[in-house]
Scaffold this motif. Structure first.
Motif, PDB file in Angstrom:
ATOM      1  N   GLU A  97       0.838  -1.202   0.000  1.00 57.37           N
ATOM      2  CA  GLU A  97       0.000   0.000   0.000  1.00 57.37           C
ATOM      3  C   GLU A  97       0.871   1.248   0.000  1.00 57.37           C
ATOM      4  O   GLU A  97       0.553   2.245  -0.664  1.00 57.37           O
ATOM      5  CB  GLU A  97      -0.910  -0.004   1.232  1.00 57.37           C
ATOM      6  N   SER A  98       1.968   1.220   0.735  1.00 58.79           N
ATOM      7  CA  SER A  98       2.890   2.359   0.748  1.00 58.79           C
ATOM      8  C   SER A  98       3.532   2.545  -0.626  1.00 58.79           C
ATOM      9  O   SER A  98       3.730   3.679  -1.083  1.00 58.79           O
ATOM     10  CB  SER A  98       3.972   2.145   1.803  1.00 58.79           C
ATOM     11  N   LEU A  99       3.866   1.435  -1.281  1.00 60.60           N
ATOM     12  CA  LEU A  99       4.453   1.533  -2.616  1.00 60.60           C
ATOM     13  C   LEU A  99       3.457   2.104  -3.619  1.00 60.60           C
ATOM     14  O   LEU A  99       3.827   2.925  -4.473  1.00 60.60           O
ATOM     15  CB  LEU A  99       4.925   0.154  -3.073  1.00 60.60           C
ATOM     16  N   ARG A 100       2.207   1.686  -3.521  1.00 60.53           N
ATOM     17  CA  ARG A 100       1.176   2.237  -4.414  1.00 60.53           C
ATOM     18  C   ARG A 100       1.013   3.738  -4.189  1.00 60.53           C
ATOM     19  O   ARG A 100       0.899   4.521  -5.138  1.00 60.53           O
ATOM     20  CB  ARG A 100      -0.153   1.522  -4.202  1.00 60.53           C
ATOM     21  N   ALA A 101       0.998   4.121  -2.896  1.00 52.71           N
ATOM     22  CA  ALA A 101       0.865   5.541  -2.568  1.00 52.71           C
ATOM     23  C   ALA A 101       2.067   6.325  -3.069  1.00 52.71           C
ATOM     24  O   ALA A 101       1.929   7.457  -3.566  1.00 52.71           O
ATOM     25  CB  ALA A 101       0.704   5.709  -1.057  1.00 52.71           C
ATOM     26  N   ALA A 102       3.263   5.734  -2.952  1.00 57.95           N
ATOM     27  CA  ALA A 102       4.470   6.417  -3.405  1.00 57.95           C
ATOM     28  C   ALA A 102       4.454   6.623  -4.919  1.00 57.95           C
ATOM     29  O   ALA A 102       4.840   7.697  -5.423  1.00 57.95           O
ATOM     30  CB  ALA A 102       5.700   5.614  -2.993  1.00 57.95           C
ATOM     31  N   ALA A 103       4.018   5.608  -5.657  1.00 59.37           N
ATOM     32  CA  ALA A 103       3.944   5.734  -7.116  1.00 59.37           C
ATOM     33  C   ALA A 103       2.972   6.836  -7.515  1.00 59.37           C
ATOM     34  O   ALA A 103       3.250   7.641  -8.422  1.00 59.37           O
ATOM     35  CB  ALA A 103       3.529   4.398  -7.725  1.00 59.37           C
ATOM     36  N   LEU A 104       1.832   6.902  -6.835  1.00 54.03           N
ATOM     37  CA  LEU A 104       0.854   7.947  -7.125  1.00 54.03           C
ATOM     38  C   LEU A 104       1.400   9.325  -6.767  1.00 54.03           C
ATOM     39  O   LEU A 104       1.132  10.313  -7.470  1.00 54.03           O
ATOM     40  CB  LEU A 104      -0.441   7.692  -6.352  1.00 54.03           C
ATOM     41  N   LEU A 105       2.158   9.387  -5.674  1.00 55.11           N
ATOM     42  CA  LEU A 105       2.716  10.680  -5.274  1.00 55.11           C
ATOM     43  C   LEU A 105       3.661  11.219  -6.343  1.00 55.11           C
ATOM     44  O   LEU A 105       3.633  12.414  -6.662  1.00 55.11           O
ATOM     45  CB  LEU A 105       3.451  10.537  -3.934  1.00 55.11           C
ATOM     46  N   PHE A 106       4.480  10.357  -6.900  1.00 60.29           N
ATOM     47  CA  PHE A 106       5.381  10.813  -7.964  1.00 60.29           C
ATOM     48  C   PHE A 106       4.578  11.311  -9.167  1.00 60.29           C
ATOM     49  O   PHE A 106       4.878  12.369  -9.731  1.00 60.29           O
ATOM     50  CB  PHE A 106       6.310   9.676  -8.382  1.00 60.29           C
ATOM     51  N   GLU A 107       3.540  10.534  -9.546  1.00 58.83           N
ATOM     52  CA  GLU A 107       2.706  10.923 -10.691  1.00 58.83           C
ATOM     53  C   GLU A 107       2.028  12.269 -10.461  1.00 58.83           C
ATOM     54  O   GLU A 107       1.858  13.054 -11.393  1.00 58.83           O
ATOM     55  CB  GLU A 107       1.644   9.856 -10.948  1.00 58.83           C
ATOM     56  N   VAL A 108       1.644  12.522  -9.212  1.00 58.90           N
ATOM     57  CA  VAL A 108       0.939  13.760  -8.886  1.00 58.90           C
ATOM     58  C   VAL A 108       1.910  14.927  -8.744  1.00 58.90           C
ATOM     59  O   VAL A 108       1.677  16.032  -9.266  1.00 58.90           O
ATOM     60  CB  VAL A 108       0.137  13.574  -7.579  1.00 58.90           C
ATOM     61  N   ALA A 109       2.993  14.711  -8.016  1.00 58.94           N
ATOM     62  CA  ALA A 109       3.876  15.815  -7.636  1.00 58.94           C
ATOM     63  C   ALA A 109       4.654  16.397  -8.807  1.00 58.94           C
ATOM     64  O   ALA A 109       4.802  17.624  -8.911  1.00 58.94           O
ATOM     65  CB  ALA A 109       4.835  15.349  -6.544  1.00 58.94           C
ATOM     66  N   LEU A 110       5.180  15.543  -9.672  1.00 61.31           N
ATOM     67  CA  LEU A 110       6.049  16.049 -10.735  1.00 61.31           C
ATOM     68  C   LEU A 110       5.341  17.060 -11.641  1.00 61.31           C
ATOM     69  O   LEU A 110       5.878  18.170 -11.855  1.00 61.31           O
ATOM     70  CB  LEU A 110       6.626  14.889 -11.553  1.00 61.31           C
ATOM     71  N   PRO A 111       4.150  16.757 -12.178  1.00 58.11           N
ATOM     72  CA  PRO A 111       3.487  17.754 -13.033  1.00 58.11           C
ATOM     73  C   PRO A 111       3.186  19.056 -12.300  1.00 58.11           C
ATOM     74  O   PRO A 111       3.296  20.137 -12.892  1.00 58.11           O
ATOM     75  CB  PRO A 111       2.195  17.045 -13.458  1.00 58.11           C
ATOM     76  N   ILE A 112       2.804  18.967 -11.027  1.00 59.38           N
ATOM     77  CA  ILE A 112       2.477  20.184 -10.274  1.00 59.38           C
ATOM     78  C   ILE A 112       3.723  21.036 -10.084  1.00 59.38           C
ATOM     79  O   ILE A 112       3.688  22.268 -10.245  1.00 59.38           O
ATOM     80  CB  ILE A 112       1.844  19.828  -8.915  1.00 59.38           C
ATOM     81  N   ILE A 113       4.848  20.424  -9.746  1.00 65.38           N
ATOM     82  CA  ILE A 113       6.098  21.174  -9.559  1.00 65.38           C
ATOM     83  C   ILE A 113       6.523  21.826 -10.867  1.00 65.38           C
ATOM     84  O   ILE A 113       6.882  23.018 -10.913  1.00 65.38           O
ATOM     85  CB  ILE A 113       7.205  20.241  -9.041  1.00 65.38           C
TER      86      ILE A 113
END
Length: 361
Positions: A97-113
């Motif tokens: 579950e942490s790995l899934r959350a981490a993958a989503l965080l990368f997908e979300v954070a990079l475009p916003i930054i």
């Protein structure tokens, strides 16, 4: 340590809100618990701060409206990955579950930054992506290590308790029998010259105690040899019932579902819980009937040990050496539920429910 507002809180909260939304859309269990969400938010702030400071990204204002109901104020914590790992273990949230959350965080954070700072140069985009990936991966690795270390320590504690239990049996049962045998042999020698019948009686008593001691050694040896092996928990329990339960007690084992889906470490601990419950029924319960049932579903293993013995008072039993605390601790190690239903004269039911894969909601 105390938290100081970061100059990148606005960016971090924007990323957290979108990450939270994506987690809920993906039905990832981390969104079901406010303290876990609080940890997620703190983690996002730490990651964003790392990346922003590494590339000297301009400050972004803190947005008070970004606070999410039920989530604690952001608190900086140097041991946050360790805290997260241990907390996930306690809540039975699997590292996947942490790995899934981490993958989503990368997908979300990079475009916003990239959008927030209008980063278009391919080399700089790649550098920021790599830094973000490293920041996320490092924290996931540390929290996973804490998760594993916590479970290893719990497992070792369980093993230590098992060794203490064997030591108690050796002292209480084997030591007692041998002590009585030696006492009777001494008395036999004393009576041997002037009271032959009493001397013979003491020799007979000594032989009885030695047979008891031999039986104890055989039982403990069998327990040490028999465990949750390659064939699974069912053969191990059948072997225990056959070898260690007197023929005067009617026994039965019913298994429903595929118990082989249990990971080995889960099966070993569950076996020890059920074995201890069966031992109590034999040694303390004066049972004439003993039944073990195991039901395996996709999500959990449910097991019961039921006897028709004399039962006991649950409060008194906590200090009576029945191994109740040991069984409860083993169930806790598996993030399971452990209950005992008993009363004087009404038999005993020991019930255990152990989750397999599903994280806590």
């Amino acid at each position: 340590m105390g938290y100081q507002k970061s100059t990148h809180d606005g960016l971090a909260d924007e990323i957290f809100r979108e990450h939270h939304r994506r987690l809920e859309s993906a039905s990832i269990a981390l969104t079901r618990n406010a303290p876990v969400l609080g940890q997620l938010r703190r983690n996002v702030h730490a990651i964003v701060t790392d990346v922003a400071e590494q590339f000297d990204l301009p400050a972004s204002a803190f947005d008070p409206s970004a606070d999410v109901d039920g989530i604690d104020e952001v608190v900086d914590h140097a041991l946050l990955p360790t805290e997260i790992g241990v907390d996930r273990a306690l809540r039975n949230i699997h590292p996947i579950e942490s790995l899934r959350a981490a993958a989503l965080l990368f997908e979300v954070a990079l475009p916003i930054i990239l959008r927030r700072y209008v980063v278009t140069d391919p080399a700089r985009v790649a550098a920021i992506a790599l830094a973000l990936h490293d920041a996320i991966s490092r924290r996931v690795s540390l929290s996973s290590l804490a998760y594993v270390n916590y479970l290893i320590e719990k497992l070792q504690a369980s093993r230590r308790e098992e060794r203490r239990r064997i030591a108690r049996d050796l002292h209480d049962r084997l030591g007692h029998s041998i002590g009585l045998a030696l006492q009777n042999l001494d008395l036999s020698r004393h009576y041997g010259t002037h009271d032959r019948p009493r001397a013979d009686a003491k020799v007979g008593a000594a032989m009885h105690e030695m047979r008891e001691a031999l039986q104890t050694v055989q039982e403990l040896t069998a327990e040490l040899r028999r465990s949750f092996g390659a064939d699974g928990i069912e053969p191990a329990l059948r072997g225990y019932l056959s070898a260690s339960v007197p023929a005067t007690i009617s026994t039965g084992l019913t298994v429903t579902g595929d118990v082989k889906v249990m990971p080995r470490e889960v099966g070993e601990e569950l076996y020890l819980i059920l074995r201890e419950a069966a031992r109590n029924a034999v040694r303390h319960g004066e049972a004439t009937e003993l039944r073990i049932t195991i039901v395996a579903t996709e999500d959990a293993i449910n097991a019961e040990v039921i006897d028709d013995g004399r039962g006991f008072d649950l409060i008194d039993a906590q200090t009576a050496g029945f191994g109740l605390r040991s069984m409860a601790e083993r169930a806790d190690l598996l993030n399971g539920r452990f209950t005992i239903t008993s009363a004087p004269g009404s038999g005993t039911v020991v019930a255990v429910e152990v989750p397999l894969y599903g994280p806590e909601g």
